[in-house]
Design an enzyme around this catalytic site. Structure first.
Site, PDB file in Angstrom:
ATOM      1  N   PRO A  20       0.853  -1.191   0.000  1.00  0.00           N
ATOM      2  CA  PRO A  20       0.000   0.000   0.000  1.00  0.00           C
ATOM      3  C   PRO A  20       0.889   1.242   0.000  1.00  0.00           C
ATOM      4  CG  PRO A  20       0.072  -0.977   2.196  1.00  0.00           C
ATOM      5  CD  PRO A  20       0.840  -1.897   1.292  1.00  0.00           C
ATOM      6  N   GLN A  73      -6.253  -1.728   3.170  1.00  0.00           N
ATOM      7  CA  GLN A  73      -5.500  -1.313   4.349  1.00  0.00           C
ATOM      8  C   GLN A  73      -6.231  -0.183   5.051  1.00  0.00           C
ATOM      9  OE1 GLN A  73      -1.715   1.016   4.665  1.00  0.00           O
ATOM     10  NE2 GLN A  73      -0.898  -0.900   5.494  1.00  0.00           N
ATOM     11  N   CYS A 103       3.108   3.248   9.183  1.00  0.00           N
ATOM     12  CA  CYS A 103       3.305   4.556   8.551  1.00  0.00           C
ATOM     13  C   CYS A 103       3.847   5.563   9.566  1.00  0.00           C
ATOM     14  CB  CYS A 103       1.989   5.066   7.970  1.00  0.00           C
ATOM     15  SG  CYS A 103       2.159   6.649   7.129  1.00  0.00           S
ATOM     16  N   LYS A 142       0.422  -4.895   9.233  1.00  0.00           N
ATOM     17  CA  LYS A 142       1.690  -4.464   8.633  1.00  0.00           C
ATOM     18  C   LYS A 142       2.367  -3.540   9.635  1.00  0.00           C
ATOM     19  CE  LYS A 142       3.787  -2.638   4.402  1.00  0.00           C
ATOM     20  NZ  LYS A 142       4.647  -1.576   4.935  1.00  0.00           N
ATOM     21  N   HIS A 174       7.877  -4.503   7.879  1.00  0.00           N
ATOM     22  CA  HIS A 174       8.832  -3.609   7.222  1.00  0.00           C
ATOM     23  C   HIS A 174      10.101  -3.657   8.068  1.00  0.00           C
ATOM     24  CE1 HIS A 174       9.557   0.489   5.076  1.00  0.00           C
ATOM     25  NE2 HIS A 174      10.696  -0.126   5.335  1.00  0.00           N
ATOM     26  N   ASN A 214       9.023  -6.764   4.082  1.00  0.00           N
ATOM     27  CA  ASN A 214       8.918  -5.578   3.236  1.00  0.00           C
ATOM     28  C   ASN A 214      10.117  -4.683   3.533  1.00  0.00           C
ATOM     29  OD1 ASN A 214       7.120  -2.523   3.534  1.00  0.00           O
ATOM     30  ND2 ASN A 214       7.677  -3.444   1.587  1.00  0.00           N
ATOM     31  N   GLY A 215      10.525  -3.914   2.516  1.00  0.00           N
ATOM     32  CA  GLY A 215      11.587  -2.946   2.735  1.00  0.00           C
ATOM     33  C   GLY A 215      12.834  -3.215   1.914  1.00  0.00           C
ATOM     34  N   GLY A 216      13.106  -2.366   0.927  1.00  0.00           N
ATOM     35  CA  GLY A 216      14.359  -2.433   0.190  1.00  0.00           C
ATOM     36  C   GLY A 216      14.493  -3.558  -0.811  1.00  0.00           C
ATOM     37  N   GLY A 237       7.595  -2.565  -2.779  1.00  0.00           N
ATOM     38  CA  GLY A 237       7.039  -1.226  -2.694  1.00  0.00           C
ATOM     39  C   GLY A 237       7.423  -0.381  -3.892  1.00  0.00           C
TER      40      GLY A 237
END
Length: 336
Positions: A20, A73, A103, A142, A174, A214-216, A237
């Site tokens: 998202p 989400q 977030c 998340k 994340h 998640n992440g990178g 993402g």
């Protein structure tokens, strides 16, 4: 209370998913991504529970049937509001409802939801319990590995244990801390170091849970490596937005099939959708803005982006603009 049997997420959908992303992963973006992968889970932009309760529900929740499998989400920290939002969302037939605990934006912090909730796992447990009581699809979370001065080695397993105790069985992590003071949301996607090893250890510590990372992550090869190391899923993402062909074309091979289109096929598949959108009073730019990075790294990519950027937002812009952008690629390919 929800008396219906909870539907299951399509088998293996979280093996790969598209995150998202505020202002990016709208319904047009999701339909576009769906041309390249029929199997990956796609997520809506975050919608607050309060907006679902009091805002224009059709505008906030509508989507195209072809977007399945799709997750909604939701952001919030009031269990009552979140439960009611989950009840309302039932009529839209999403495959999953996801609570945002990741977030880091100032707006989200001021509302006491998003990543700041990493500091309040008991409240998150209450929130997801209220959502699960009203939802007829799985409720997932998340989150981050921690925030500010928290020690992720202590905080993350405690968070997972408490929230899973409320019934959540699926976490998308994340693999960065969120710094709520001193870093912008953009910097929070880049500056805090990634800790994939910690997420892998969470899967080992909680083998009965679905743990996604998640992440990178910027390539299918990287995603496959993480899956091979034991994680249940990988969420892409920015790579899926800025260079979608590199990570979504061929992605369905992760499920052992090849149902998605290549980059040019995705453009052709979008034509009927574009025509319908324009016929209903929409603008071409609302769709093509998500397609600018489709040919990244190919001859003519700059011309493709230029034509769409300069002409798609003009009144009356139609598929002739798309054809002109494609011609830039053809001209460059011929000259190469």
């Amino acid at each position: 209370m929800n008396d219906n049997v909870v539907k299951t997420i399509p088998y293996g959908a979280h093996r790969l998913s598209v995150a998202p992303m505020m202002d990016w992963s709208d319904r047009h973006c999701r339909v576009f991504h769906r041309q390249m992968t029929k199997r990956a889970m796609v997520y809506t932009e975050m919608v607050t529970a309060a907006a679902i309760l009091h805002g224009p529900k059709n505008r906030l929740l509508d989507y195209s049937a072809e977007e399945h499998p799709i997750a909604l989400q939701i952001g919030g920290s009031d269990p009552r509001e979140l439960g009611e939002a989950a009840r309302i969302a039932r009529d839209w037939g999403y495959d999953e409802i996801n609570l945002n605990v990741g977030c880091p934006s100032d707006r989200v912090q001021s509302g006491c939801f998003g990543a700041v909730l990493m500091e309040r796992p008991a409240l998150v447990a209450d929130c997801v319990a209220a959502m699960m009581a009203e939802a007829n699809v799985p409720v997932t979370v998340k989150c981050r590995i921690g925030v500010d001065d928290q020690d992720p080695e202590i905080v993350l397993p405690d968070f997972i244990e408490k929230v899973s105790g409320a019934g959540v069985t699926h976490f998308i992590i994340h693999a960065r801390k969120a710094w709520l003071k001193g870093l912008s949301p953009k910097e929070n996607r880049e500056v805090p170091p990634l800790n994939y090893d910690l997420v892998l250890r969470m899967k080992a510590a909680f083998p009965h849970l679905t743990i996604c990372i998640n992440g990178g992550i910027t390539s299918l090869e990287q995603a496959k490596t993480l899956l091979d190391e034991g994680l249940d899923g990988v969420m892409l993402g920015r790579a899926a937005y800025h260079d979608p062909a590199s990570v979504l074309v061929g992605a369905d091979a992760l499920w052992g099939d090849a149902t998605g289109a290549d980059a040019f096929g995705a453009v052709e598949a979008m034509r009927p959708y574009m025509l319908n959108h324009i016929a209903q009073g929409g603008r071409l730019h609302q769709i093509t803005r998500h397609m600018l990075g489709l040919f990244t790294g190919r001859p003519g990519a700059r011309g493709w982006r230029r034509v769409l950027s300069e002409r798609a937002n003009k009144a009356g812009a139609g598929l002739d603009v798309l054809d002109a952008a494609l011609a830039e690629l053809q001209t460059a390919a011929t000259a190469a």
